[in-house]
Structures are given as C-alpha cells and as structure tokens.
Design a protein around this motif. Structure first.
Motif, PDB file in Angstrom:
ATOM      1  N   GLU A   1       2.707  -5.383   0.157  1.00  0.00           N
ATOM      2  CA  GLU A   1       1.269  -5.387   0.413  1.00  0.00           C
ATOM      3  C   GLU A   1       0.502  -4.599  -0.646  1.00  0.00           C
ATOM      4  O   GLU A   1      -0.646  -4.929  -0.970  1.00  0.00           O
ATOM      5  CB  GLU A   1       0.971  -4.805   1.795  1.00  0.00           C
ATOM      6  CG  GLU A   1       1.336  -5.730   2.947  1.00  0.00           C
ATOM      7  CD  GLU A   1       0.894  -5.169   4.283  1.00  0.00           C
ATOM      8  OE1 GLU A   1       0.386  -4.014   4.331  1.00  0.00           O
ATOM      9  OE2 GLU A   1       1.057  -5.872   5.301  1.00  0.00           O
ATOM     10  N   SER A   2       1.125  -3.558  -1.186  1.00  0.00           N
ATOM     11  CA  SER A   2       0.424  -2.685  -2.131  1.00  0.00           C
ATOM     12  C   SER A   2       0.708  -3.039  -3.588  1.00  0.00           C
ATOM     13  O   SER A   2       0.222  -2.349  -4.488  1.00  0.00           O
ATOM     14  CB  SER A   2       0.838  -1.230  -1.884  1.00  0.00           C
ATOM     15  OG  SER A   2       2.184  -1.008  -2.257  1.00  0.00           O
ATOM     16  N   SER A   3       1.482  -4.111  -3.814  1.00  0.00           N
ATOM     17  CA  SER A   3       1.912  -4.464  -5.176  1.00  0.00           C
ATOM     18  C   SER A   3       2.644  -3.289  -5.832  1.00  0.00           C
ATOM     19  O   SER A   3       2.457  -2.985  -7.011  1.00  0.00           O
ATOM     20  CB  SER A   3       0.716  -4.883  -6.045  1.00  0.00           C
ATOM     21  OG  SER A   3       0.068  -6.012  -5.486  1.00  0.00           O
ATOM     22  N   GLY A   4       3.473  -2.634  -5.014  1.00  0.00           N
ATOM     23  CA  GLY A   4       4.188  -1.453  -5.465  1.00  0.00           C
ATOM     24  C   GLY A   4       5.574  -1.748  -5.991  1.00  0.00           C
ATOM     25  O   GLY A   4       5.924  -2.894  -6.300  1.00  0.00           O
TER      26      GLY A   4
ATOM     27  N   LYS B   1      -1.255   1.762  -5.209  1.00  0.00           N
ATOM     28  CA  LYS B   1       0.057   1.134  -5.229  1.00  0.00           C
ATOM     29  C   LYS B   1       1.068   2.154  -4.715  1.00  0.00           C
ATOM     30  O   LYS B   1       1.054   3.308  -5.132  1.00  0.00           O
ATOM     31  CB  LYS B   1       0.430   0.678  -6.646  1.00  0.00           C
ATOM     32  CG  LYS B   1      -0.450  -0.426  -7.190  1.00  0.00           C
ATOM     33  CD  LYS B   1      -0.023  -0.822  -8.590  1.00  0.00           C
ATOM     34  CE  LYS B   1      -0.910  -1.938  -9.139  1.00  0.00           C
ATOM     35  NZ  LYS B   1      -0.523  -2.336 -10.511  1.00  0.00           N
ATOM     36  N   MET B   2       1.927   1.714  -3.814  1.00  0.00           N
ATOM     37  CA  MET B   2       2.921   2.599  -3.231  1.00  0.00           C
ATOM     38  C   MET B   2       4.266   2.412  -3.945  1.00  0.00           C
ATOM     39  O   MET B   2       4.648   1.286  -4.287  1.00  0.00           O
ATOM     40  CB  MET B   2       3.079   2.325  -1.739  1.00  0.00           C
ATOM     41  CG  MET B   2       1.778   2.408  -0.942  1.00  0.00           C
ATOM     42  SD  MET B   2       1.039   4.062  -0.893  1.00  0.00           S
ATOM     43  CE  MET B   2       2.222   4.922   0.152  1.00  0.00           C
TER      44      MET B   2
ATOM     45  N   VAL C   1       5.365  -2.546   2.977  1.00  0.00           N
ATOM     46  CA  VAL C   1       4.386  -1.698   2.291  1.00  0.00           C
ATOM     47  C   VAL C   1       4.394  -1.967   0.794  1.00  0.00           C
ATOM     48  O   VAL C   1       3.334  -2.102   0.165  1.00  0.00           O
ATOM     49  CB  VAL C   1       4.686  -0.210   2.560  1.00  0.00           C
ATOM     50  CG1 VAL C   1       3.849   0.687   1.644  1.00  0.00           C
ATOM     51  CG2 VAL C   1       4.429   0.139   4.017  1.00  0.00           C
TER      52      VAL C   1
ATOM     53  N   LYS D   1      -4.908   2.104   4.689  1.00  0.00           N
ATOM     54  CA  LYS D   1      -5.509   0.834   5.109  1.00  0.00           C
ATOM     55  C   LYS D   1      -6.621   1.047   6.132  1.00  0.00           C
ATOM     56  O   LYS D   1      -7.639   0.351   6.087  1.00  0.00           O
ATOM     57  CB  LYS D   1      -4.435  -0.110   5.677  1.00  0.00           C
ATOM     58  CG  LYS D   1      -3.534  -0.717   4.628  1.00  0.00           C
ATOM     59  CD  LYS D   1      -2.862  -1.995   5.111  1.00  0.00           C
ATOM     60  CE  LYS D   1      -2.018  -1.762   6.333  1.00  0.00           C
ATOM     61  NZ  LYS D   1      -1.371  -3.016   6.796  1.00  0.00           N
TER      62      LYS D   1
ATOM     63  N   LEU E   1      -7.126   0.360  -2.686  1.00  0.00           N
ATOM     64  CA  LEU E   1      -5.900   0.927  -2.144  1.00  0.00           C
ATOM     65  C   LEU E   1      -4.946   1.307  -3.281  1.00  0.00           C
ATOM     66  O   LEU E   1      -4.930   0.645  -4.327  1.00  0.00           O
ATOM     67  CB  LEU E   1      -5.209  -0.073  -1.217  1.00  0.00           C
ATOM     68  CG  LEU E   1      -5.925  -0.362   0.103  1.00  0.00           C
ATOM     69  CD1 LEU E   1      -5.402  -1.633   0.735  1.00  0.00           C
ATOM     70  CD2 LEU E   1      -5.765   0.815   1.059  1.00  0.00           C
TER      71      LEU E   1
ATOM     72  N   TRP F   1      -1.623   5.495  -7.821  1.00  0.00           N
ATOM     73  CA  TRP F   1      -0.263   5.392  -7.317  1.00  0.00           C
ATOM     74  C   TRP F   1       0.013   6.503  -6.313  1.00  0.00           C
ATOM     75  O   TRP F   1      -0.479   7.619  -6.481  1.00  0.00           O
ATOM     76  CB  TRP F   1       0.761   5.526  -8.453  1.00  0.00           C
ATOM     77  CG  TRP F   1       0.630   4.545  -9.568  1.00  0.00           C
ATOM     78  CD1 TRP F   1      -0.226   4.612 -10.641  1.00  0.00           C
ATOM     79  CD2 TRP F   1       1.388   3.345  -9.741  1.00  0.00           C
ATOM     80  NE1 TRP F   1      -0.050   3.542 -11.466  1.00  0.00           N
ATOM     81  CE2 TRP F   1       0.942   2.737 -10.947  1.00  0.00           C
ATOM     82  CE3 TRP F   1       2.409   2.719  -9.030  1.00  0.00           C
ATOM     83  CZ2 TRP F   1       1.477   1.558 -11.429  1.00  0.00           C
ATOM     84  CZ3 TRP F   1       2.952   1.544  -9.501  1.00  0.00           C
ATOM     85  CH2 TRP F   1       2.479   0.964 -10.684  1.00  0.00           C
TER      86      TRP F   1
ATOM     87  N   TRP G   1       0.728   4.424   4.296  1.00  0.00           N
ATOM     88  CA  TRP G   1       0.057   3.167   3.965  1.00  0.00           C
ATOM     89  C   TRP G   1      -0.904   2.750   5.080  1.00  0.00           C
ATOM     90  O   TRP G   1      -2.023   2.300   4.822  1.00  0.00           O
ATOM     91  CB  TRP G   1       1.096   2.080   3.705  1.00  0.00           C
ATOM     92  CG  TRP G   1       0.543   0.733   3.364  1.00  0.00           C
ATOM     93  CD1 TRP G   1       0.728  -0.438   4.044  1.00  0.00           C
ATOM     94  CD2 TRP G   1      -0.270   0.377   2.225  1.00  0.00           C
ATOM     95  NE1 TRP G   1       0.086  -1.484   3.430  1.00  0.00           N
ATOM     96  CE2 TRP G   1      -0.532  -1.007   2.303  1.00  0.00           C
ATOM     97  CE3 TRP G   1      -0.792   1.105   1.164  1.00  0.00           C
ATOM     98  CZ2 TRP G   1      -1.302  -1.680   1.360  1.00  0.00           C
ATOM     99  CZ3 TRP G   1      -1.568   0.434   0.214  1.00  0.00           C
ATOM    100  CH2 TRP G   1      -1.805  -0.942   0.320  1.00  0.00           C
TER     101      TRP G   1
END
Length: 415
Positions: free
Chosen positions: A322-325, A272-273, A319, A259, A270, A240, A255
């Motif tokens: 895309e990051s499942s954050g 998670k943000m 972001v 990437k 990558l 994270w 991010w």
C-alpha cells in the motif's frame, strides 16, 4: 470512537465485537493467505481524527484515548509513549541521507515499543474481566506485558524458549511473571492455546501457525507512533519510515495511524514504509507477487533475535504494498559496528534488532532508492541493555591503572 466489531484486512469480511480472538485471523482467508483482523469503529468525527489528542488530559499515549478501543475507566498505564524524535544527521550522512530522525522507543517504561501494545492489551483484558494475561515472547513483549500486568494487579505468564537473551528474562521475572521455557518453540503456542481454552487466559501474542499477528485491539497502540511523529515534525510527513519487522504488528499499527491522519486531511501524503527483516520472507513475497508468505530457510543465527522469524505476515506485506515500500534483508554483517556507531555519534544505544533500520537505510541508499535529500524516520524499538550479552564479548578485559601517572600516560598515548 466506539469499537463496534472486526473486519479482515484482506477480504473485508466483518465479525462481531464479541468474537473470540483465537490467533487464526480471518476464517475465510485462513486456507489461502492467513490474514489478521482489525477493529471497526463507529462513525468518527472529523475533529477526532484530525486532532486525535485534543481535549485529553493524559501525559502518555492515552492522550489519544478517543482514537483507541478502550474506555477510560479500564486504562492501565505506566506513562508510555511521547518518546523523542531525534535528528541524527551525523550518522545519517554516513548512510547517505543527512535528514535522518530516530524515533527512540527505548524511552518507554520497560525500554521498548512493546509498551504501546501492552498498555492496550492489559487495559482491554481488564475490561473483559480476565485474571491472567499471557504471551509467547523472546524478551521485549514478555518484559512489557509483565510490567503492565503487575501495574494492574493481574497474573502474567510468559512462554519462551532456550536461547532468549538473559537480561530480558531477568526483567520479566523481576516484574513477578511466571516464565515457562520450552525446548521446542512451537510448544509455546500449544501451551497458550490450551490455556485460553481451559482457563480463559487473555493471550496477547500469536499462538497458532501460520502467524497472522498479535491481538488486533492491542496493535492499535502502535498508531500513536505515527500521531507523535506528525506532531513532532509540525505536520511534515517523512518520505520514509523504516522499522525492524518480525510479524509486523508495529508496522501495521504505525501505517494505520498515518492513514487515519491522511484520511482526515491532517497530512497531505503518506510515507513509504520499509521493513528491515532478517530472513527475507517479505522480500520474497513482494518479488513473487503473492499474498501467502512462505517460510524461509534459516541460513544463519541472527544476532537480532527479536525479529528472527522465518516467516512474517500478510499484515506486514499489505503495508509495504500500500505504501510502495520495501523489505530489506539484514544479516549480522556490520550489525554490532552499526550499533556502536549510533551510540558513539548520536548517543543512542539501541538493541541489535533496533539497529537493522539503519542497515536497511544504508542498503536503500546504496541501491539508489533513497535520495540524499529525503527525510527518513528510523524507529529504534528498544534499548541496547536488552541484549547486552549478544552485543558484547564477555571475555573482554579492560586494564586498571595503579597510579594517575600510568592513567595519564595511557590517555595521552591515545591523543
């Protein structure tokens, strides 16, 4: 890398490199879901992207200069970047995640992460022949831009509003910038838009609504946070990465850096943000599944004034998706206590907005979204002296002891 143009981060439309950045972002997306632009580069060699600092002699974030959209001869630097990544297991354990690291951006020249943005902004402004740089700022961005403008021998104008933290206003003025304080926050943008149109000022901040983000080329400076995290962990990707978020410039830049490293094969996954926000516009958009960010009701006056926006941006929302954050809403409750806890247990005195990632980590842990074995990086974006007038009670008085005997009696009573 050679900068060859811009593309919309939402629809992918391409624009020429000499496009005038007018703060409205992509003209195609503006009526539907306003979106920022991002620079497009010519062919990138695998060696460049896999090892972005190889061959550089700079002792600053410009060690990654070949991954940034500015040529060497125009660089304006104060030695920014290369900030420490500090393991903070004591406070991490209290938050439910012992493997916690703090990326301490208060170690930058003006004591905030904005220096990564400003070094790009002023370098690019100088390359374009601009004489004046300007920003709308509640503090950190203005202080940073003023310092880099001073370094470059350029004029700087900071448009701000009543209620800005006084230490940061003092810092801005000490660097020689002109401060214009306006009663209506929106009037700052009108002023800057007119200044760009009439006098060709290089405006680094947003100056039209709805906000899409800062200058696309300057945002690239934040990529270097990701580069440094991966270097400092010897290539180990955190599970994270948690950041305080207003308009999401830094979130978007970090991010992009992760990437680039992933696409080059330098890292195999990558992170998670997570956006720690104040009024919940990103959380609402994620919940509703929309691309358009709605303005939220300001139900309280946040102590974290640096991120106290009622509406964030598409670039931040993108972001998180895309990051499942996640977007975590943080109130004032417990914020000052968390600031004190970080300072007392780990020796890091952070600005109140910079403490919101720790609050977000606590909430994620309580919701069961974080595992106790996860590795988490919290980005502390600025130092606690920036808003000392908001985090301390000016009426507090501390006793002075007339003799050493009196002092010892007090000290021993505390044991």
């Amino acid at each position: 890398m050679s900068f060859i143009g811009y593309s919309c981060i939402r629809c992918g439309a391409h624009y020429p490199k000499d496009l005038k950045i007018d703060s409205r972002g992509c003209p195609i997306c503006a009526p539907v879901a306003p979106a920022n632009l991002a620079p497009v580069y010519g062919e990138i060699s695998h060696a460049d992207s896999a090892s972005p600092a190889v061959g550089s002699g700079h002792q600053s974030l410009w060690k990654y200069s070949r991954m940034l959209p500015c040529s060497e001869e125009h660089i304006v630097t104060l030695g920014e970047g290369q900030t420490p990544l500090i393991q903070c297991s004591r406070i991490g354990s209290s938050l439910g995640v012992a493997d916690l690291f703090v990326k301490d951006e208060s170690r930058n020249p003006t004591w905030s992460y904005k220096d990564r943005f400003s070094t790009l902004a002023v370098s690019i402004a100088r390359s374009q022949g601009a004489r004046v740089v300007a920003t709308a700022s509640s503090g950190n961005a203005g202080a940073s831009l003023a310092a880099y403008a001073a370094r470059a021998g350029m004029e700087c104008v900071v448009a701000t509003f009543a209620g800005t933290a006084s230490p940061m206003l003092s810092q801005i003025r000490k660097h020689g910038a002109t401060v214009v304080s306006l009663a209506n926050k929106v009037d700052r943008w009108t002023l800057l838009a007119e200044a760009q149109q009439r006098f060709g000022w290089f405006v680094t901040s947003p100056f039209s609504a709805p906000v899409v983000g800062g200058h696309p080329l300057a945002i690239e400076g934040y990529k270097t946070i990701a580069y440094e995290i991966i270097e400092q962990t010897s290539g180990n990707v955190p599970d994270w990465c948690v950041m305080p978020v207003c308009y999401g410039d830094a979130l978007s830049g970090v991010w992009a850096g992760f990437k680039e490293l992933f696409d080059a094969g330098s890292i195999d996954r990558l992170p998670k943000m997570v956006a720690a926000e104040v009024h919940g516009s990103l959380a609402a958009a994620l919940g509703e599944g929309t691309d358009s960010i709605d303005e939220q009701e300001l139900s309280f006056a946040s102590l974290a004034v640096s991120i106290g926006t009622a509406r964030s941006t598409y670039q931040a929302l993108r972001v998180l998706r895309e990051s499942s954050g996640h977007a975590i809403t943080v109130t004032n409750d417990g914020l000052v206590d968390m600031q004190s806890s970080l300072a007392r247990t780990e020796g890091i005195f952070a600005e109140l907005a910079s403490v919101t990632p720790l609050m977000a980590i606590k909430i994620l842990s309580e919701r069961g979204l974080l595992s106790a074995s996860d590795t988490v990086v919290a980005v502390v974006t600025a130092g606690g002296l920036k808003d000392l007038d908001r985090s301390t009670d000016p009426e507090t008085r501390y006793e002075t002891y007339g003799t050493t005997e009196d002092a010892w009696q007090w000290l021993l009573s505390r044991r």
